[in-house]
Write a protein that holds these residues in place. Structure first.
Motif, mmCIF file in Angstrom:
data_model
loop_
_atom_site.group_PDB
_atom_site.id
_atom_site.type_symbol
_atom_site.label_atom_id
_atom_site.label_comp_id
_atom_site.label_asym_id
_atom_site.label_seq_id
_atom_site.Cartn_x
_atom_site.Cartn_y
_atom_site.Cartn_z
ATOM 1 N N VAL A 5 22.028 40.504 70.212
ATOM 2 C CA VAL A 5 23.452 40.236 69.950
ATOM 3 C C VAL A 5 23.844 41.000 68.686
ATOM 4 O O VAL A 5 23.168 40.910 67.659
ATOM 5 N N TYR A 6 24.916 41.770 68.779
ATOM 6 C CA TYR A 6 25.480 42.412 67.575
ATOM 7 C C TYR A 6 26.810 41.732 67.290
ATOM 8 O O TYR A 6 27.663 41.612 68.178
ATOM 9 N N LEU A 7 26.974 41.290 66.038
ATOM 10 C CA LEU A 7 28.234 40.658 65.679
ATOM 11 C C LEU A 7 28.893 41.477 64.571
ATOM 12 O O LEU A 7 28.302 41.685 63.507
ATOM 13 N N ILE A 8 30.080 41.983 64.859
ATOM 14 C CA ILE A 8 30.785 42.817 63.875
ATOM 15 C C ILE A 8 31.970 42.021 63.340
ATOM 16 O O ILE A 8 32.853 41.615 64.109
ATOM 17 N N ASN A 9 31.955 41.787 62.031
ATOM 18 C CA ASN A 9 33.043 41.047 61.371
ATOM 19 C C ASN A 9 33.982 42.086 60.768
ATOM 20 O O ASN A 9 33.654 42.741 59.785
ATOM 21 N N ASP A 14 22.497 47.116 76.379
ATOM 22 C CA ASP A 14 22.336 45.837 77.096
ATOM 23 C C ASP A 14 22.645 44.635 76.203
ATOM 24 O O ASP A 14 22.667 43.492 76.665
ATOM 25 N N ALA A 15 22.862 44.878 74.930
ATOM 26 C CA ALA A 15 23.091 43.751 74.009
ATOM 27 C C ALA A 15 24.479 43.147 74.209
ATOM 28 O O ALA A 15 25.371 43.779 74.782
ATOM 29 N N VAL A 16 24.630 41.918 73.740
ATOM 30 C CA VAL A 16 25.956 41.273 73.741
ATOM 31 C C VAL A 16 26.671 41.745 72.477
ATOM 32 O O VAL A 16 26.158 41.614 71.371
ATOM 33 N N ILE A 17 27.859 42.321 72.651
ATOM 34 C CA ILE A 17 28.631 42.830 71.501
ATOM 35 C C ILE A 17 29.790 41.860 71.245
ATOM 36 O O ILE A 17 30.697 41.726 72.078
ATOM 37 N N ALA A 18 29.728 41.182 70.109
ATOM 38 C CA ALA A 18 30.786 40.223 69.748
ATOM 39 C C ALA A 18 31.538 40.767 68.538
ATOM 40 O O ALA A 18 30.930 41.208 67.563
ATOM 41 N N PRO A 24 35.155 50.175 75.491
ATOM 42 C CA PRO A 24 34.135 49.910 76.515
ATOM 43 C C PRO A 24 32.853 49.386 75.863
ATOM 44 O O PRO A 24 32.351 49.970 74.903
ATOM 45 N N GLY A 25 32.356 48.260 76.383
ATOM 46 C CA GLY A 25 31.114 47.698 75.839
ATOM 47 C C GLY A 25 31.332 46.458 74.990
ATOM 48 O O GLY A 25 30.378 45.742 74.691
ATOM 49 N N VAL A 26 32.580 46.161 74.593
ATOM 50 C CA VAL A 26 32.826 44.939 73.824
ATOM 51 C C VAL A 26 32.868 43.761 74.800
ATOM 52 O O VAL A 26 33.607 43.768 75.781
ATOM 53 N N ASP A 27 32.060 42.730 74.518
ATOM 54 C CA ASP A 27 31.930 41.597 75.449
ATOM 55 C C ASP A 27 32.717 40.365 75.011
ATOM 56 O O ASP A 27 33.251 39.637 75.837
ATOM 57 N N ILE A 28 32.726 40.103 73.684
ATOM 58 C CA ILE A 28 33.364 38.871 73.185
ATOM 59 C C ILE A 28 34.284 39.240 72.027
ATOM 60 O O ILE A 28 33.872 39.952 71.095
ATOM 61 N N VAL A 29 35.525 38.764 72.093
ATOM 62 C CA VAL A 29 36.459 38.990 70.983
ATOM 63 C C VAL A 29 36.935 37.632 70.483
ATOM 64 O O VAL A 29 37.498 36.833 71.239
ATOM 65 N N LEU A 83 30.889 30.367 68.714
ATOM 66 C CA LEU A 83 30.281 31.671 69.029
ATOM 67 C C LEU A 83 29.041 31.588 69.916
ATOM 68 O O LEU A 83 28.893 32.365 70.854
ATOM 69 N N ILE A 84 28.159 30.633 69.604
ATOM 70 C CA ILE A 84 26.915 30.513 70.391
ATOM 71 C C ILE A 84 27.262 30.190 71.848
ATOM 72 O O ILE A 84 26.693 30.760 72.780
ATOM 73 N N GLU A 85 28.230 29.278 71.994
ATOM 74 C CA GLU A 85 28.707 28.901 73.342
ATOM 75 C C GLU A 85 29.185 30.147 74.094
ATOM 76 O O GLU A 85 28.867 30.351 75.265
ATOM 77 N N TYR A 86 29.999 30.985 73.404
ATOM 78 C CA TYR A 86 30.545 32.186 74.047
ATOM 79 C C TYR A 86 29.434 33.150 74.450
ATOM 80 O O TYR A 86 29.457 33.725 75.536
ATOM 81 N N VAL A 87 28.435 33.305 73.584
ATOM 82 C CA VAL A 87 27.330 34.231 73.876
ATOM 83 C C VAL A 87 26.590 33.744 75.120
ATOM 84 O O VAL A 87 26.290 34.522 76.044
ATOM 85 N N GLU A 88 26.329 32.416 75.169
ATOM 86 C CA GLU A 88 25.590 31.874 76.323
ATOM 87 C C GLU A 88 26.399 31.997 77.612
ATOM 88 O O GLU A 88 25.873 32.339 78.670
#
Length: 448
Positions: A41-45, A70-74, A91-96, A105-110
């Motif tokens: 998981v990569y999280l960009i603030n 393949d990582a989750v990009i948040a 392209p490639g951003v999964d969670i905003v 956040l954990i809920e969204y990743v799961e």
């Protein structure tokens, strides 16, 4: 084992929030890896204070996607809040997620892992009235703990996008602040830095509890040595705040009071809430209440319409006030703010010249202030080896009045209050001689 990597852009508040988000992942069993390493998981603030902030945020997002497709990009933070569609379109951003609701956040990743469907969870920040409690029990910086007490801003200065990114001002409940402060002292921190977007506005949304009340309550916490306010507006330093600064042993003799411009016409165009004479009056009151107080400030040069004469007015104003240090910014257009649409934008080369002059002034003022303390013994909390020369046993740390002091120390002394004699002043660092570690008062044994 799930790996998470973080990247923070922007201000100290964002850095605090990244630490808080790491706590959520830590509780969920994640390990933290470097952003340059492969993570699940990569999280960009993100930051959106300037158009450059947006651009940098996009570059970092793309870098994470390349590192592990393949990582989750948040993506979270201010740019995600103000331009969610733009972020989601990469392209490639999964969670905003914007600047609220990050506790999920954990809920969204799961959920994303299960359904592989993009999640856009940006709420209308202007409707947010409650402070989002995100705790940070420990920091990578072992000596100073940041404690976020406030979020958002009601000022709507013409150059600033922050109210649209962070929402309106809301304060953290006093009992929550005090509980977190006690936890940090328990964890060994001697200094707490109170932080927020508009820290001085703390309590304006409460019935009858303001910043001064919080400072007095923090003052009573046993084992806490220093309380520092990260930033406070001149208009919010009232008699009661001055009284605490004057009477409390724990309040640091250092305040960061944003000026932005030292000319009334420019301040008016910026829609700041004070005039130069009101600001001057406040600074003089502070010098009286706290002799030798270090005052640092922010200055924007080259604001639309700033003439040579207005710049010179500001230059002289700052010089007269004997500031300690300036954080100088060339005005940068922020799309969506009134200032970006103003006529008479100042050419880049003029801004550059003005920035250079202000930085020279800052160095001169810093040296002048530091010279007053040569020969004095100050209390310093060593933080880390001196980066200019890490191998020779020198460490650096801050005195309560924000002098960066370099002196011989060792790893054992990091985080402890040390007495240090200042031998030599410099615009950035002062050099000193170690005197002694201030004795810790042993904690009374708990009754069985």
């Amino acid at each position: 084992m799930n790996r998470v990597a973080f990247h923070t852009l922007g201000c100290k508040v964002n850095a605090y929030e990244t630490e808080a988000m790491w706590q959520l992942f830590k509780k969920a069993g994640y390990v933290r890896v470097d952003f340059e390493d492969e993570a699940d998981v990569y999280l960009i603030n993100t930051c959106t204070v300037t158009n450059t902030g947006d651009k940098k945020s996009r570059q970092v997002i793309r870098r994470a996607i390349r590192r592990n497709p393949d990582a989750v990009i948040a993506v979270t933070g201010c740019y995600a809040q103000t331009s969610p569609a733009e972020v989601a379109a990469i392209p490639g951003v999964d969670i905003v997620v914007g600047t609220s609701g990050r506790d999920k956040l954990i809920e969204y990743v799961e959920k994303f892992r299960r359904e592989r469907q993009p999640i856009h969870a940006v709420a209308n920040i202007m409707k947010q009235r409650e402070f989002e409690d995100l705790d940070v029990p420990a920091f990578s910086d072992r000596t100073r703990a940041f404690l976020k007490i406030q979020e958002g801003c009601n000022n709507f200065c013409t150059f600033c996008i922050i109210p649209w990114a962070k929402g309106l001002s809301r304060s953290r409940k006093p009992e929550s602040v005090l509980q977190q402060a006690r936890q940090l002292v328990e964890a060994g921190y001697k200094e707490i830095v109170l932080t927020g977007i508009h820290t001085g506005g703390y309590g304006e949304d409460f019935e009858n509890y303001r910043l001064a009340d919080l400072l007095w309550d923090l003052d009573k916490i046993e084992g806490l040595k220093r309380i520092r306010i990260s930033s406070i507006e001149a208009s919010q330093i009232d008699e009661r705040v001055i009284e605490v600064l004057n009477a409390s042993e724990k309040m640091c003799r250092h305040l960061h009071i944003p000026l932005q411009a030292g000319d009334d016409a420019v301040l008016k165009r910026m829609r700041r809430k004070y005039t130069t004479s009101e600001y001057r009056e406040k600074i003089l009151q502070l010098h009286e209440a706290m002799p030798n107080v270090a005052i640092t400030t922010d200055v924007i040069v080259g604001f639309p319409g700033e003439t040579d004469e207005q710049f010179e007015n500001g230059y002289r104003f700052i010089e007269e006030l004997d500031m300690y240090q300036l954080h100088v910014f060339p005005y940068s257009k922020r799309t969506g703010t009134p200032a970006a649409r103003m006529p008479d934008q100042v050419p880049e080369e003029i801004k550059h010249e003005r920035v250079k002059r202000m930085i020279e002034l800052s160095n001169r003022l810093s040296l002048k202030y530091a010279e007053k303390f040569v020969g004095d013994v100050v209390e310093v909390i060593p933080e880390r080896p001196y980066k200019e020369d890490p191998s020779n046993g020198l460490y650096m740390g801050y005195s309560d009045n924000y002098l960066q002091v370099v002196f011989p120390a060792n790893e054992e002394m990091v985080g402890k209050v040390c007495r240090v004699k200042v031998d030599e002043a410099g615009p950035e660092y002062c050099h000193g001689t170690f005197v002694r570690v201030v004795d810790e008062v042993p904690r009374p044994a708990k009754a069985v």
